[in-house]
Design an enzyme around this catalytic site. Structure first.
Site, short mmCIF file in Angstrom:
data_model
loop_
_atom_site.label_atom_id
_atom_site.label_comp_id
_atom_site.label_asym_id
_atom_site.label_seq_id
_atom_site.Cartn_x
_atom_site.Cartn_y
_atom_site.Cartn_z
N LYS A 197 37.63 117.00 169.94
CA LYS A 197 37.77 116.02 168.87
C LYS A 197 39.16 116.17 168.28
CE LYS A 197 35.00 112.96 166.75
NZ LYS A 197 33.96 112.15 167.39
N GLY B 142 25.45 102.63 155.59
CA GLY B 142 26.67 102.43 156.36
C GLY B 142 26.47 101.35 157.40
N GLY C 109 26.68 100.44 162.29
CA GLY C 109 25.54 99.99 161.50
C GLY C 109 25.23 98.52 161.61
N HIS C 110 26.26 97.68 161.69
CA HIS C 110 25.97 96.24 161.73
C HIS C 110 25.36 95.83 163.05
CE1 HIS C 110 29.80 95.59 163.93
NE2 HIS C 110 29.35 94.39 164.22
#
Length: 366
Positions: free
Chosen positions: A94, A194, A199-200
């Site tokens: 990461k 969120g 999330g959408h």
């Protein structure tokens, strides 16, 4: 305040985590700086036992450099487990870029970052994360061929949040199957904290499945995007109100980590937690608190692996249907974790860790 070597105490704590704690064990941590562009970044490689480390680049205004290093260590370790559980031939890595992307993100900074990733010679493959987008990866890729999450126009897979949301939905279906004997979310009340990148998309899956959805987000524009498309959807004032909502069946943390802590678990009304956010458990032991309250926890790094499955496929010539088929297996993987947890008498998070650690250990032994 400094120790006897003159080093700041906070820095010593980070090094102690890296070299001596169970949260450490990383192979390599690279501190990157390019003063001309303003770049300050941390690249952490937790493990390459299964293959090149794969994980996104987070662009975030950390309170301190020490916080950024700590986040990179935690996130990269999580990626090792995520990639192992997803069946990918990749280790965990990461990167975090320090700063507000709205203020300091420039083409020059992203190109400088790409050069640092390229300097690792393929040990780390980067992608999008919080604060970075497909267009950013297109810029990074101009300096680094080990870049995924690029646009289709530039040979990439595009927005990885599409399959991330799909995978989380599969994890919810598995949770419903395990707890209620039916994989459908029809008639279930799901709260999503969120509703941005992932999330959408998750909202759409749930509504299509017949669920009742309640949303909240710190960004008004994110909420507005959902309510304009679905005027009847319920909106909670904030996360605290959402987790206390009456009749909540599933809670989906889809923002930043640490959503499950002593305070939130104590008042959570949902019977299932299954969301896209990384590092949802604020400290070791929270998973036991959830189990003690009879709340089923679907381990975050298992259910949110759809995105990394998508970008990993990009390295082999991206095929969406092939990636989606692999992401659909998150349903079976989640069920197997619940079964292992029951057999071993441990929380699901611990069961997932055991399975991932076994795969990584077997790879190291080869």
């Amino acid at each position: 305040m400094t120790d006897v070597t003159g080093a700041p105490v906070a820095t010593v704590d980070v090094l102690n985590t890296l070299f001596h704690s169970e949260q450490g064990g990383h192979e390599q941590v690279v501190l990157c700086q390019d003063r001309a562009s303003g770049l300050k970044a941390v690249i952490a490689l937790h493990s390459t036992a299964l293959g090149p480390a794969l994980g996104g680049t987070r662009f975030y205004p950390y309170a301190s450099e020490q916080d950024a290093v700590a986040d990179a260590l935690n996130l990269s370790r999580g990626m090792s487990y995520k990639n192992a559980m997803a069946g990918l031939d990749h280790g965990g890595g990461k990167a975090v870029i320090i700063g507000d992307p709205e203020l300091i993100k420039t083409e020059e900074l992203l190109l400088a970052y790409g050069r640092f990733v390229a300097s690792l010679g393929g040990r780390y493959v980067t992608a999008c994360d919080v604060g970075t987008y497909v267009a950013d990866m297109d810029v990074v890729a101009r300096e680094c061929r080990w870049t995924t999450g690029r646009s289709p126009e530039n040979g990439g897979a595009g927005d990885s949040s599409v399959l991330t949301a799909f995978g989380v939905f599969q994890g919810m279906r598995a949770s419903a199957q395990h707890l209620w004997g039916d994989p459908s979310l029809r008639g279930r009340k799901v709260g999503i904290a969120g509703v941005g990148k992932v999330g959408h998309h998750l909202v759409e899956h749930l509504l299509q499945d017949g669920a009742s959805v309640v949303i909240t987000d710190v960004r008004d524009e994110s909420v507005r995007r959902i309510t304009e498309r679905h005027p009847g959807i319920a909106v909670a004032a904030d996360t605290d109100a959402l987790i206390r909502a009456e009749g909540l069946d599933v809670y989906a943390p889809c923002a930043l980590g640490g959503a499950l802590n002593d305070d939130s678990v104590r008042v959570l009304t949902a019977k299932v937690v299954c969301g896209a956010a990384n590092n949802q458990l604020s400290h070791p032991g929270v998973e036991k608190d959830l189990a003690d309250r009879g709340i089923l926890y679907a381990p975050d790094y298992v259910v949110n692996a759809g995105g990394v499955i998508q970008v990993a496929d990009e390295l082999h010539g991206f095929d969406f249907e092939r990636s989606k088929a692999k992401a659909s297996k998150i349903f079976d993987t989640t069920l197997s974790i619940f079964a292992r947890a029951k057999d071993d008498g441990i929380p699901p998070a611990a069961a997932a860790d055991r399975i991932a650690e076994q795969r990584i250990s077997e790879a190291r032994a080869r």
